[in-house]
Scaffold this motif. Structure first.
Motif, PDB file in Angstrom:
ATOM      1  N   GLU A 122       0.843  -1.197   0.000  1.00  0.00           N
ATOM      2  CA  GLU A 122       0.000   0.000   0.000  1.00  0.00           C
ATOM      3  C   GLU A 122       0.873   1.240   0.000  1.00  0.00           C
ATOM      4  O   GLU A 122       1.909   1.273   0.665  1.00  0.00           O
ATOM      5  N   VAL A 123       0.430   2.265  -0.681  1.00  0.00           N
ATOM      6  CA  VAL A 123       1.176   3.529  -0.665  1.00  0.00           C
ATOM      7  C   VAL A 123       0.188   4.693  -0.713  1.00  0.00           C
ATOM      8  O   VAL A 123      -0.824   4.638  -1.409  1.00  0.00           O
ATOM      9  N   GLY A 124       0.492   5.718   0.070  1.00  0.00           N
ATOM     10  CA  GLY A 124      -0.291   6.947   0.016  1.00  0.00           C
ATOM     11  C   GLY A 124       0.201   7.772  -1.155  1.00  0.00           C
ATOM     12  O   GLY A 124       1.393   8.063  -1.248  1.00  0.00           O
ATOM     13  N   VAL A 125      -0.697   8.106  -2.092  1.00  0.00           N
ATOM     14  CA  VAL A 125      -0.252   8.795  -3.306  1.00  0.00           C
ATOM     15  C   VAL A 125      -0.579  10.281  -3.296  1.00  0.00           C
ATOM     16  O   VAL A 125       0.064  11.058  -3.987  1.00  0.00           O
ATOM     17  N   ALA A 126      -1.574  10.679  -2.557  1.00  0.00           N
ATOM     18  CA  ALA A 126      -1.951  12.096  -2.474  1.00  0.00           C
ATOM     19  C   ALA A 126      -2.782  12.258  -1.203  1.00  0.00           C
ATOM     20  O   ALA A 126      -3.115  11.272  -0.545  1.00  0.00           O
ATOM     21  N   GLU A 127      -3.109  13.499  -0.894  1.00  0.00           N
ATOM     22  CA  GLU A 127      -3.916  13.738   0.301  1.00  0.00           C
ATOM     23  C   GLU A 127      -5.237  12.990   0.159  1.00  0.00           C
ATOM     24  O   GLU A 127      -5.955  13.162  -0.830  1.00  0.00           O
ATOM     25  N   ASN A 128      -5.524  12.119   1.109  1.00  0.00           N
ATOM     26  CA  ASN A 128      -6.770  11.337   1.171  1.00  0.00           C
ATOM     27  C   ASN A 128      -6.890  10.235   0.123  1.00  0.00           C
ATOM     28  O   ASN A 128      -7.967   9.679  -0.066  1.00  0.00           O
ATOM     29  N   LEU A 129      -5.812   9.943  -0.599  1.00  0.00           N
ATOM     30  CA  LEU A 129      -5.871   8.907  -1.636  1.00  0.00           C
ATOM     31  C   LEU A 129      -4.730   7.910  -1.456  1.00  0.00           C
ATOM     32  O   LEU A 129      -3.576   8.313  -1.332  1.00  0.00           O
ATOM     33  N   GLN A 130      -5.084   6.646  -1.429  1.00  0.00           N
ATOM     34  CA  GLN A 130      -4.051   5.613  -1.380  1.00  0.00           C
ATOM     35  C   GLN A 130      -4.348   4.545  -2.424  1.00  0.00           C
ATOM     36  O   GLN A 130      -5.486   4.369  -2.869  1.00  0.00           O
ATOM     37  N   SER A 134      -5.485  -4.507  -8.031  1.00  0.00           N
ATOM     38  CA  SER A 134      -5.141  -3.106  -7.762  1.00  0.00           C
ATOM     39  C   SER A 134      -6.328  -2.479  -7.052  1.00  0.00           C
ATOM     40  O   SER A 134      -7.465  -2.656  -7.469  1.00  0.00           O
ATOM     41  N   GLU A 135      -6.054  -1.766  -5.968  1.00  0.00           N
ATOM     42  CA  GLU A 135      -7.142  -1.091  -5.251  1.00  0.00           C
ATOM     43  C   GLU A 135      -6.839   0.395  -5.117  1.00  0.00           C
ATOM     44  O   GLU A 135      -5.679   0.805  -5.064  1.00  0.00           O
ATOM     45  N   TRP A 136      -7.874   1.168  -5.060  1.00  0.00           N
ATOM     46  CA  TRP A 136      -7.777   2.611  -4.849  1.00  0.00           C
ATOM     47  C   TRP A 136      -8.806   2.996  -3.799  1.00  0.00           C
ATOM     48  O   TRP A 136      -9.949   2.536  -3.841  1.00  0.00           O
ATOM     49  N   LYS A 137      -8.377   3.837  -2.871  1.00  0.00           N
ATOM     50  CA  LYS A 137      -9.274   4.229  -1.769  1.00  0.00           C
ATOM     51  C   LYS A 137      -9.166   5.736  -1.575  1.00  0.00           C
ATOM     52  O   LYS A 137      -8.052   6.269  -1.483  1.00  0.00           O
ATOM     53  N   TYR A 138     -10.298   6.400  -1.533  1.00  0.00           N
ATOM     54  CA  TYR A 138     -10.320   7.849  -1.353  1.00  0.00           C
ATOM     55  C   TYR A 138     -11.167   8.195  -0.131  1.00  0.00           C
ATOM     56  O   TYR A 138     -12.346   7.828  -0.070  1.00  0.00           O
ATOM     57  N   LYS A 139     -10.555   8.907   0.808  1.00  0.00           N
ATOM     58  CA  LYS A 139     -11.274   9.275   2.036  1.00  0.00           C
ATOM     59  C   LYS A 139     -12.046  10.566   1.819  1.00  0.00           C
ATOM     60  O   LYS A 139     -11.486  11.559   1.368  1.00  0.00           O
ATOM     61  N   LEU A 140     -13.321  10.535   2.154  1.00  0.00           N
ATOM     62  CA  LEU A 140     -14.172  11.708   2.001  1.00  0.00           C
ATOM     63  C   LEU A 140     -14.305  12.479   3.304  1.00  0.00           C
ATOM     64  O   LEU A 140     -14.423  13.696   3.307  1.00  0.00           O
ATOM     65  N   SER A 141     -14.345  11.772   4.422  1.00  0.00           N
ATOM     66  CA  SER A 141     -14.465  12.442   5.722  1.00  0.00           C
ATOM     67  C   SER A 141     -13.806  11.565   6.778  1.00  0.00           C
ATOM     68  O   SER A 141     -13.593  10.367   6.557  1.00  0.00           O
ATOM     69  N   ASP A 142     -13.489  12.192   7.908  1.00  0.00           N
ATOM     70  CA  ASP A 142     -12.674  11.524   8.924  1.00  0.00           C
ATOM     71  C   ASP A 142     -13.526  10.945  10.060  1.00  0.00           C
ATOM     72  O   ASP A 142     -14.503  11.567  10.494  1.00  0.00           O
ATOM     73  N   ALA A 143     -13.124   9.784  10.543  1.00  0.00           N
ATOM     74  CA  ALA A 143     -13.900   9.061  11.559  1.00  0.00           C
ATOM     75  C   ALA A 143     -13.887   9.730  12.923  1.00  0.00           C
ATOM     76  O   ALA A 143     -14.757   9.457  13.755  1.00  0.00           O
ATOM     77  N   VAL A 144     -12.915  10.597  13.170  1.00  0.00           N
ATOM     78  CA  VAL A 144     -12.857  11.297  14.457  1.00  0.00           C
ATOM     79  C   VAL A 144     -13.300  12.746  14.291  1.00  0.00           C
ATOM     80  O   VAL A 144     -14.096  13.263  15.069  1.00  0.00           O
ATOM     81  N   ALA A 145     -12.790  13.401  13.248  1.00  0.00           N
ATOM     82  CA  ALA A 145     -13.024  14.840  13.090  1.00  0.00           C
ATOM     83  C   ALA A 145     -14.429  15.159  12.608  1.00  0.00           C
ATOM     84  O   ALA A 145     -14.974  16.209  12.931  1.00  0.00           O
ATOM     85  N   ASP A 146     -15.016  14.266  11.809  1.00  0.00           N
ATOM     86  CA  ASP A 146     -16.331  14.533  11.221  1.00  0.00           C
ATOM     87  C   ASP A 146     -17.407  13.671  11.880  1.00  0.00           C
ATOM     88  O   ASP A 146     -17.094  12.735  12.610  1.00  0.00           O
TER      89      ASP A 146
END
Lengths: 269, 108
Positions: A69-77, A106-118
């Motif tokens: 797994e690698v983080g490629v951009a803010e909120n995207l891995q 190949s998988e791609w995951k994009y975070k829309l909102s945070d489990a603690v902050a939102d």
């Protein structure tokens, strides 16, 4: 069959033993995904092993996955992984064991909102798998929430599978959910459940119908130390259904196993 | 599927953020220590905290620790989280301003 799993586990345990002092992208469930994604530039390796045991005949399957797994951009891995496994099936008076390579994914995951902050954490996930005679596409909607020492997560999953050898398309819908309690910040204990549904044509070319369904649920344990984490679950099948006649005690042991267990590890590189 | 929807509704109904946005009061306290501080800067630090620290583990609410503890935590973990200046400095500023007062933290 038995040579493969211990070797994989030995490598995982060795990697955990030499790990350093920073946590990795922890998971606290094994089938249910959480919404956090790696920061840009952070890399992690995740070995998986899933055991599937007991059908209406002797059956043991071990699925292994090695994931980078690698983080490629803010909120995207993104992640790339190889899938391989072994199956043991009774054939007459003997157990036939076969090893198989189940392709690369190949998988791609994009975070829309945070489990603690939102108010609720959310993410979308897509995955594609290419094997010798099979193509799989999978989409997931991930939701989770961390409230103090409690973490809740649920996923809705759609999966399309084309088997070129048998000329059959399968559509699958799954729902997963889990709740876990952090006994300590690095130790969580909870329960996880999965509802799996398989839609396939009764014959090639026919419309797809719900052929198989089953609900699994059981305990899950999460642990982390240094830059590594571990999650383990054991999920017995509780209910089986579908147009294929359930066998045994209300379980669907034609398509699904009596027990599934999974161990995941993550090591921050 | 109904259970999934129910779980979603329960999750959505959960309360306010444990990782709060910077307020005017936060900015005033930050400027007393770092005169160039602004609300935009503090919230940039909050965002960097969620991206770099919340990627590996659930982001810890700032109020959980005292201001003096946060600097050490961030310094220790910054390398593996790929958190470098200027974002690292902004994360430390945000966490120290949003932290529990040190006297209260010590009492716990």
């Amino acid at each position: 069959m038995t040579r493969n799993l211990p070797a994989c586990l030995a490598v995982c345990i060795a990697l955990v033993a030499v790990s350093g002092a920073v946590q990795a992208n922890e998971r606290h469930f094994t089938y249910t995904y959480e919404t956090n994604v790696l920061a840009p530039g952070v890399i992690e390796v995740e070995p998986w092993a899933t055991a599937r045991i007991g059908k209406d005949r002797y059956y043991t399957g071990i699925d292994n996955r090695l994931e980078f797994e690698v983080g490629v951009a803010e909120n995207l891995q993104t992640a790339l992984y190889v899938n391989f496994g072994v199956e043991g099936i009774r054939a007459g008076n003997t157990i036939a064991s076969t090893a198989n390579h189940k392709g690369i994914s190949s998988e791609w995951k994009y975070k829309l909102s945070d489990a603690v902050a939102d108010s609720v954490g959310s993410a979308v996930y897509v995955e594609g798998t290419l094997a010798a005679d099979e193509i799989e596409l999978e989409g997931k909607l991930l939701l989770d929430k961390r409230m103090g020492n409690l973490h809740l997560a649920c996923n809705a999953v759609y999966e399309f599978e084309r088997n070129a050898a048998e000329n059959i398309d399968e559509h699958k819908l799954h729902a997963m959910a889990g709740i876990t309690y952090f006994v300590r910040e690095n130790l969580s204990m909870g329960v996880e459940a999965m509802d799996s549904n398989v839609f396939e044509p009764a014959s090639p070319g026919a419309a797809s119908n719900l052929m198989h369904g089953a609900v699994f649920a059981g305990p899950v344990l999460g642990w982390s130390r240094g830059n590594a984490w571990l999650a383990v679950s054991l999920l017995p099948q509780l209910v089986g259904y579908g147009s294929a006649v359930p066998s045994g005690r209300g379980l669907n042991l034609d398509e699904f196993e009596r027990f599934q267990g999974r161990i995941l590890m993550g090591i921050h590189l | 599927m109904r259970a999934l929807l129910l779980a979603g509704v329960i999750l959505t109904a959960c309360g306010p953020s444990a990782i709060p946005q910077a307020t005017a009061g936060d900015v005033a306290r930050a400027q007393a220590r770092w005169p160039d501080s602004s609300e935009q800067q503090l919230n940039q630090g909050r965002r960097a905290y969620l991206v770099h620290c919340g990627g590996c583990h659930s982001a810890v609410p700032p109020a959980r620790f005292g201001a003096s503890a946060w600097q050490g935590y961030v310094e220790r973990m910054a390398g593996k989280a790929k958190l470098a200046d200027p974002d690292k400095d902004l994360v430390i500023r945000y966490l120290q301003i949003a932290a529990r007062p040190d006297s209260a933290a010590e009492a716990h």
